[in-house]
Design an enzyme around this catalytic site. Structure first.
Site, PDB file in Angstrom:
ATOM      1  N   SER A  57      44.556  11.968  49.476  1.00 37.32           N
ATOM      2  CA  SER A  57      44.381  10.620  50.006  1.00 37.32           C
ATOM      3  C   SER A  57      45.636   9.773  50.015  1.00 37.32           C
ATOM      4  CB  SER A  57      43.298   9.894  49.198  1.00 37.32           C
ATOM      5  OG  SER A  57      43.769   9.605  47.891  1.00 37.32           O
ATOM      6  N   SER A  90      46.554   8.200  47.495  1.00 36.55           N
ATOM      7  CA  SER A  90      46.350   7.276  46.387  1.00 36.55           C
ATOM      8  C   SER A  90      46.087   8.066  45.112  1.00 36.55           C
ATOM      9  CB  SER A  90      45.190   6.333  46.695  1.00 36.55           C
ATOM     10  OG  SER A  90      44.941   5.458  45.610  1.00 36.55           O
ATOM     11  N   HIS A 115      61.231  15.267  84.377  1.00 39.13           N
ATOM     12  CA  HIS A 115      60.911  13.897  84.781  1.00 39.13           C
ATOM     13  C   HIS A 115      61.711  12.915  83.922  1.00 39.13           C
ATOM     14  CE1 HIS A 115      57.416  10.962  85.992  1.00 39.13           C
ATOM     15  NE2 HIS A 115      58.613  10.471  86.258  1.00 39.13           N
ATOM     16  N   HIS A 145      60.810  13.794  79.893  1.00 43.11           N
ATOM     17  CA  HIS A 145      59.758  14.731  79.526  1.00 43.11           C
ATOM     18  C   HIS A 145      59.612  15.745  80.653  1.00 43.11           C
ATOM     19  CE1 HIS A 145      57.523  11.776  82.000  1.00 43.11           C
ATOM     20  NE2 HIS A 145      56.741  12.788  82.312  1.00 43.11           N
ATOM     21  N   LYS A 177      79.595  17.188  54.094  1.00 42.40           N
ATOM     22  CA  LYS A 177      79.334  16.001  54.905  1.00 42.40           C
ATOM     23  C   LYS A 177      80.645  15.240  55.067  1.00 42.40           C
ATOM     24  CE  LYS A 177      76.201  12.110  55.421  1.00 42.40           C
ATOM     25  NZ  LYS A 177      77.251  11.212  55.884  1.00 42.40           N
TER      26      LYS A 177
END
Length: 822
Positions: free
Chosen positions: A184, A186, A357, A363, A524
């Protein structure tokens, strides 16, 4: 698809699904414990929209809003439920109306990403919906799912909820229902089972109540079905009441208004059996969705779905009105799209077309000839190229057969405005055509995007939403470019080149790397991300283009790279991904130095800057070799290609990658004075233009041993325990206060805190300089306990910024603690 910004800002206007939305206060922190901002929330909902929306669509959505954030362990933020829409709601938000006893409420329908984005903008973190949908006529239908909420009482763990879930599953299976679990976000677990719409909410509630009673009768020590809270400690409460037509349950994939940004996350039964079962936060949820799709998809395919109140045509459908929806969306006097008149005659043709398109968002449209029309699906993320990764297909209106040959520009203001071109076309071999499943082999043109033939399955998941699945591996020479947006290359029209967008990494940590994946680790670099389009021909200056992440052409600013890259290339042409960096005297990247090279246009200034601050191109990926796109090749293959085609020179480098050793990579990065590393899955594809969790950037976190001198009581679920610990460092015979830490604690840590702290309680505080606000309700302890925290950096006042608890250090005494970072 959306254009939600990645970073904060005071105000930005974006287009999402054709809707104009003003986003404000993007840098507002909604989850103070983790620093999660509104921009992060919007990014999360955009990432999971494809799986969240089908579970919320056509259901009245009740919102739980935290306008000023969820608060901290020391005090919750202000929250309120909102059912009725207010006057500020955009008029394009689709809505449903419910008659209550004395009034009518108007609810939003979370049927599209634009609405989901708007909910994020107004800080509606939790979205709650009932177990029924509105029908096409706007009236409530019978429930299409049964739900049980397994709520742990005091002293009950999530694993015990999982045990009760398995017991409930056995009963539901005997009833012909196969439930699916959701942790959930929670405390507990939700179980959902699909229904066939033949029973009312009252009938389903009665069945759920009897099921809960049966569980309680068989397992009285584990289960309680009574609503009285006094009976719940030590047992799992099986809440059956949420099947009432007036009750709601949090939507799967919704965020929770908890201290950390947790998610109501669909799980597998195998996961529920894991001893390490835990709730899932929003970053983990995004990674799971990207890698595994929707474990709850069976809930949508098991019944007919709620329909679409807008009346989207079903698959196929011959007859006089087969193109009615198509015509209603277009003005024949302004659009060049084909507008045939007359009755559609059913036929048995097997043509197909896939069109690229370029509308507000790029898309692809898949159209299959069926019963005299082109049955159509929009593919927001392109044609699938990996059998292991399905993609969304949204059923759109049927198109006329003439559309199979259409290429052109749909004018601004018209539906679907933008450029349409044919990506591939041909004939298909049909295996199956049903209302909920289509299987066909598409035989494309020799030079088309499919590069021959490919076998696909289209599977309906609910309403307009389908999945498209590649049923066989694509040929190894496949070159589908899902992120192209224009052309780049030489002036010769016949030599058009694909223009790519760089793949983006997700911020995370080593703990975000699943152990069952093979990872490589790259350094990095602190520089400017750039794609280098290179041709190894006689005139190097004319054959290199350097484009930044935003598509800006910075080629003239870096003539040393223009001169060096073609000579370093051992291929006719390539598109390289890398970082432009400037190094200091110690050989470390220095962004301050690089700034002296940025924005220069005067040739004399550029030449002087080249002499003073030369740059290097750190190549770490290759997107194309000799005109062949490599996006669908694995990272491991692309790195091998990169090493094969690029010769290392002074200005062009291919930094090494560490295979599978995160600790060594992080140590090397720290020793080199770099920001951190980027972890990349060895089998990952290059997802151009997308932020992906198959690339995770991991920055170095500073750590510090600390002496605990006090604690402040918690609130909410931490009531009775410590909300935060007050930390210090010995300094010249006194304990210097460096802040408090309230995040990073596991449940067992919280249970242990009072046992450690209470015996050490003292009346006087040990700190020499603790602020009044932090000492307000502090409980002081003798400063003998040592712990360790991670943090971002030191503030000017000598406090730790964003500390997070790592654990106790029983091997250390306070005398061992010193400031470990500058």
């Amino acid at each position: 698809m959306s254009e939600v910004p990645e970073h904060g800002g005071s105000r930005q206007v974006v287009m999402v699904g054709g809707r104009r939305i003003t986003l404000t206060h993007l840098d507002k922190v909604l989850y103070p414990e983790t620093g999660t901002t509104k921009a992060d929330v919007l990014g999360y909902y955009a990432a999971v929209a494809d799986v969240l929306i089908p579970h919320a669509a056509n259901r009245p959505a009740t919102r739980k809003r935290w306008v000023h954030g969820v608060g901290t362990a020391e005090g919750p933020g202000h929250v309120f439920f909102q059912k009725n829409l207010d006057s500020s709601t955009p008029d394009w938000v689709r809505r449903g109306r419910l008659q209550h006893t004395h009034h009518v409420n108007e609810y939003p329908l979370v049927n599209d990403l634009a609405t989901l984005t708007w909910l994020g903008q107004i800080s509606a973190l939790e979205i709650h919906v009932p177990q029924w949908q509105f029908g096409p006529d706007g009236s409530p239908r019978n429930p299409d799912r049964l739900v049980l909420d397994l709520d742990p009482g005091e002293g009950v763990s999530l694993s015990e909820c999982a045990e009760v879930a398995r017991l409930a599953r056995a009963i539901l299976r005997d009833m012909g229902l196969d439930p699916l679990p959701v942790t959930s976000g929670s405390k507990g677990i939700h179980l959902y089972a699909a229904l066939d719409l033949s029973h009312t909410s009252e009938q389903v509630s009665q069945v759920a109540h009897e099921l809960a009673r049966a569980l309680e009768a068989d397992h009285p020590d584990q289960v309680v079905s009574d609503m009285q809270k006094a009976k719940r400690p030590g047992r799992v409460f099986v809440d059956w009441s949420q099947n009432n037509s007036s009750k709601t349950t949090i939507t799967p994939y919704s965020l929770r208004g908890t201290l950390r940004p947790m998610v109501a996350m669909p799980r597998t039964w195998r996961e529920l059996a894991s001893p390490g079962l835990a709730q899932v936060d929003f970053r983990q949820a995004m990674h799971r969705v990207e890698r595994g799709g929707d474990p709850l998809a069976g809930l949508l395919t098991a019944h007919s779905g709620g329909g679409d109140p807008a009346g989207v045509a079903a698959v196929g459908g011959p007859g006089a009105d087969a193109l009615a929806v198509y015509r209603s969306k277009r003005d024949a006097s302004t659009t060049p799209e084909p507008m045939p008149a007359g009755v559609v005659t059913a036929g048995d043709g097997r043509s197909f077309v896939i069109q690229e398109h370029h509308a507000r968002n790029l898309h692809y449209d898949l159209r299959l000839e069926h019963e005299g029309v082109l049955a159509s699906w929009a593919l927001p993320r392109g044609v699938p190229t990996d059998p292991a990764k399905n993609r969304l297909a949204v059923r759109t209106e049927d198109h006329p057969l003439e559309y199979g040959a259409y290429e052109g520009v749909i004018p601004a203001g018209e539906y679907g405005a933008g450029t349409v071109s044919i990506w591939d076309r041909g004939a298909y071999d049909l295996e199956k055509w049903r209302d909920d499943e289509v299987i066909a082999t598409l035989n494309g043109e020799p030079r088309g995007g499919l590069n021959g033939s490919a076998r696909f399955a289209l599977i309906r998941t609910g309403g307009k939403n389908w999945l498209i699945h590649l049923m066989k591996p694509r040929p190894s020479s496949g070159s589908y470019p899902p992120a192209r947006s224009g052309s780049v290359g030489s002036s010769a029209g016949a030599d058009r080149r694909i223009r790519y967008r760089p793949m983006l990494a997700t911020l995370g940590s080593v703990t975000d790397l699943p152990e069952d994946d093979a990872w490589a680790f790259e350094m990095k670099w602190d520089g400017i991300r750039a794609l280098a389009y290179v041709r190894a021909e006689d005139d190097p200056a004319a054959e290199v283009r350097l484009l930044t992440r935003n598509g800006n052409d910075v080629t003239p600013a870096y003539p040393e790279l223009v001169a060096t890259l073609p000579g370093a290339l051992r291929a006719d042409s390539a598109v390289l991904d890398g970082e432009i960096v400037a190094l200091d005297r110690a050989g470390r990247p220095d962004f301050g130095l690089l700034q002296t090279r940025m924005g220069l246009t005067d040739r004399r200034q550029i030449d002087a800057a080249v002499a003073a601050t030369p740059v290097r191109f750190m190549a770490f990926d290759v997107l194309e070799r000799d005109g062949e796109p490599l996006l669908d090749r694995t990272y491991a293959v692309r790195r091998a290609v990169l090493a094969d085609i690029l010769e290392v020179t002074g200005a062009v480098q291919v930094p090494p990658a560490f295979d599978g050793d995160s600790a060594e990579a992080m140590r090397s990065s720290r020793n080199l004075g770099l920001e951190g590393v980027v972890a990349k899955t060895l089998d990952g594809r290059y997802q151009a233009g997308r932020r992906s969790r198959s690339w995770i950037k991991i920055r170095h976190h500073l750590s510090q041993e600390v002496v605990i001198g006090g604690w402040r009581p918690g609130n909410g679920r931490r009531s009775g325990s410590a909300g935060s610990l007050l930390m210090g460092i010995p300094d010249g015979g006194r304990l210097r206060y460096i802040g408090r830490v309230g995040t990073g604690f596991r449940d067992r840590d919280l249970d242990d805190l009072r046992a450690r702290l209470d015996p050490l309680e003292t009346a006087d505080g040990p700190f020499a300089d603790v602020p009044v606000a932090d000492a307000r309700d502090a409980r002081w302890v003798r400063p003998v306990l040592v712990g360790e925290v991670e943090f971002a950096d030191w503030t000017a006042a000598g406090r730790l910024r964003h500390p997070s608890w790592r654990g106790w250090r029983p091997d250390k005494t306070p005398a061992d603690v010193v400031r470990e970072a500058p």
